[in-house]
Design a protein around this motif. Structure first.
Motif, mmCIF file in Angstrom:
data_model
loop_
_atom_site.group_PDB
_atom_site.id
_atom_site.type_symbol
_atom_site.label_atom_id
_atom_site.label_comp_id
_atom_site.label_asym_id
_atom_site.label_seq_id
_atom_site.Cartn_x
_atom_site.Cartn_y
_atom_site.Cartn_z
ATOM 1 N N MET A 1 11.102 -39.022 9.100
ATOM 2 C CA MET A 1 10.950 -39.420 7.701
ATOM 3 C C MET A 1 9.474 -39.709 7.408
ATOM 4 S SD MET A 1 12.845 -42.512 5.635
ATOM 5 C CE MET A 1 14.472 -41.850 6.061
ATOM 6 N N ILE A 2 8.948 -39.109 6.349
ATOM 7 C CA ILE A 2 7.539 -39.244 6.050
ATOM 8 C C ILE A 2 7.228 -40.608 5.435
ATOM 9 C CG2 ILE A 2 7.678 -38.281 3.713
ATOM 10 C CD1 ILE A 2 5.050 -36.755 4.420
ATOM 11 N N ASP B 1 -8.360 -37.442 -1.014
ATOM 12 C CA ASP B 1 -8.640 -36.001 -0.973
ATOM 13 C C ASP B 1 -8.429 -35.381 0.401
ATOM 14 O OD1 ASP B 1 -9.278 -35.868 -3.694
ATOM 15 O OD2 ASP B 1 -11.339 -36.502 -3.312
ATOM 16 N N GLU B 2 -7.536 -35.959 1.194
ATOM 17 C CA GLU B 2 -7.191 -35.353 2.477
ATOM 18 C C GLU B 2 -6.142 -34.271 2.254
ATOM 19 O OE1 GLU B 2 -6.255 -37.839 5.804
ATOM 20 O OE2 GLU B 2 -7.540 -39.474 5.098
ATOM 21 N N GLU B 3 -6.232 -33.204 3.016
ATOM 22 C CA GLU B 3 -5.275 -32.103 2.900
ATOM 23 C C GLU B 3 -4.071 -32.355 3.800
ATOM 24 O OE1 GLU B 3 -7.250 -28.443 3.730
ATOM 25 O OE2 GLU B 3 -8.357 -28.436 1.835
ATOM 26 N N LEU B 4 -2.892 -32.039 3.277
ATOM 27 C CA LEU B 4 -1.673 -32.172 4.063
ATOM 28 C C LEU B 4 -1.391 -30.884 4.824
ATOM 29 C CD1 LEU B 4 0.775 -33.987 1.598
ATOM 30 C CD2 LEU B 4 -0.915 -34.978 3.159
ATOM 31 N N SER B 5 -0.707 -31.017 5.934
ATOM 32 C CA SER B 5 -0.309 -29.849 6.715
ATOM 33 C C SER B 5 0.952 -29.233 6.118
ATOM 34 C CB SER B 5 -0.034 -30.256 8.161
ATOM 35 O OG SER B 5 1.110 -31.103 8.219
ATOM 36 N N LYS B 6 1.276 -28.044 6.575
ATOM 37 C CA LYS B 6 2.505 -27.397 6.119
ATOM 38 C C LYS B 6 3.720 -28.247 6.482
ATOM 39 C CE LYS B 6 5.154 -23.105 6.479
ATOM 40 N NZ LYS B 6 5.163 -21.693 6.941
ATOM 41 N N GLU B 7 3.700 -28.843 7.674
ATOM 42 C CA GLU B 7 4.823 -29.676 8.120
ATOM 43 C C GLU B 7 4.985 -30.900 7.218
ATOM 44 O OE1 GLU B 7 3.719 -26.840 10.942
ATOM 45 O OE2 GLU B 7 2.435 -28.422 10.092
ATOM 46 N N LEU C 1 0.155 -23.805 -0.398
ATOM 47 C CA LEU C 1 -1.016 -23.604 0.461
ATOM 48 C C LEU C 1 -1.869 -22.433 -0.036
ATOM 49 C CD1 LEU C 1 0.594 -24.163 3.988
ATOM 50 C CD2 LEU C 1 -0.820 -25.754 2.671
ATOM 51 N N ALA C 2 -1.210 -21.384 -0.522
ATOM 52 C CA ALA C 2 -1.952 -20.246 -1.068
ATOM 53 C C ALA C 2 -2.729 -20.666 -2.314
ATOM 54 C CB ALA C 2 -1.002 -19.095 -1.393
#
Length: 242
Positions: free
Chosen positions: A1-2, A14-20, A220-221
């Motif tokens: 659970m996130i 401004d941090e980027e999240l991963s696909k997971e 993501l694209a």
């Protein structure tokens, strides 16, 4: 659970999240729905405050499209009952722009059906945009299908501010919703518009049978494209459209 609080703070920094992590957000359990909505509000408020802007779309050409986009009532494979007409005159585009201005719209978008605009259509739209820019204090967007770089430059020179061209879905799922052009064709149009100095409006459609993974891949694209505006549309099925 996130952990939604931690994730929200990372996004606000401004941090980027991963696909997971993107998948985990989409799969947030119902018990955390209110917390998720609050997290989304915090992010929205940070970047947009309470501001809402209006945009008016004008369908300047309808039907008779050669493409087989399965979600579109104007596609070649649709039997939906729709109005079909060729490109309207520059005067009609100007009239609609005046209506948009009177309605306090910030942006006016000229939309046409078809794979890509004919040169005479580019010329007519450019003529209309020059008059709109001369007369009205409104931003102009165009959604015209696939564009070459010279076409994009011609539109920019006429005064067009922004191009709308949605990626619609992930590259993997694209062939399931359209076979007459590719995901990369769409990416090339965005590249051509950016090279011409145009702002980009690009997003997607939700509800076409795609998976959560497809939605994250689309996000993501779009992150790579870095558009100025990201429209997210919920599919509204029209009878006669696959």
């Amino acid at each position: 659970m996130i952990n939604l609080d931690l994730t929200t703070n990372r996004i606000l920094q401004d941090e980027e999240l991963s696909k997971e992590e993107g998948l985990a957000l989409l799969q947030t359990p119902d018990e955390q729905l209110l917390q998720l909505v609050n997290a989304a509000y915090q992010i929205r408020y940070r970047y947009f405050g309470k501001k809402v802007t209006l945009q008016m779309l004008f369908n300047a050409k309808s039907g008779a499209c050669q493409e087989d986009c399965h979600y579109c009532s104007q596609s070649s494979i649709s039997t939906a009952s729709i109005k079909r007409y060729a490109l309207v005159s520059p005067d009609q585009m100007l009239k609609a722009a005046r209506q948009a201005t009177d309605a306090k719209a910030q942006r006016y978008c000229v939309v046409i059906s078809g794979r890509s605009p004919l040169e005479r259509e580019i010329s007519a739209i450019s003529s209309a945009v020059r008059q709109i820019k001369k007369e009205l204090p409104i931003q102009v967007c165009c959604s015209l299908g696939l564009l070459t770089e010279p076409q994009a430059k011609q539109l920019k020179e006429a005064g067009v501010d922004r191009i709308n061209h949605n990626l619609n879905t992930s590259e993997t799922y694209h062939s399931m919703i359209c076979t007459t052009h590719t995901f990369q064709d769409r990416m090339l149009t965005l590249k051509n518009a950016r090279t011409a100095g145009l702002e980009l409006c690009s997003g997607g459609i939700i509800g076409m049978g795609e998976s959560d993974e497809d939605l994250v891949d689309l996000a993501l694209a779009l992150r790579d494209v870095n558009p100025d505006s990201i429209p997210l549309n919920m599919l509204h099925p029209v009878p006669g459209t696959p």
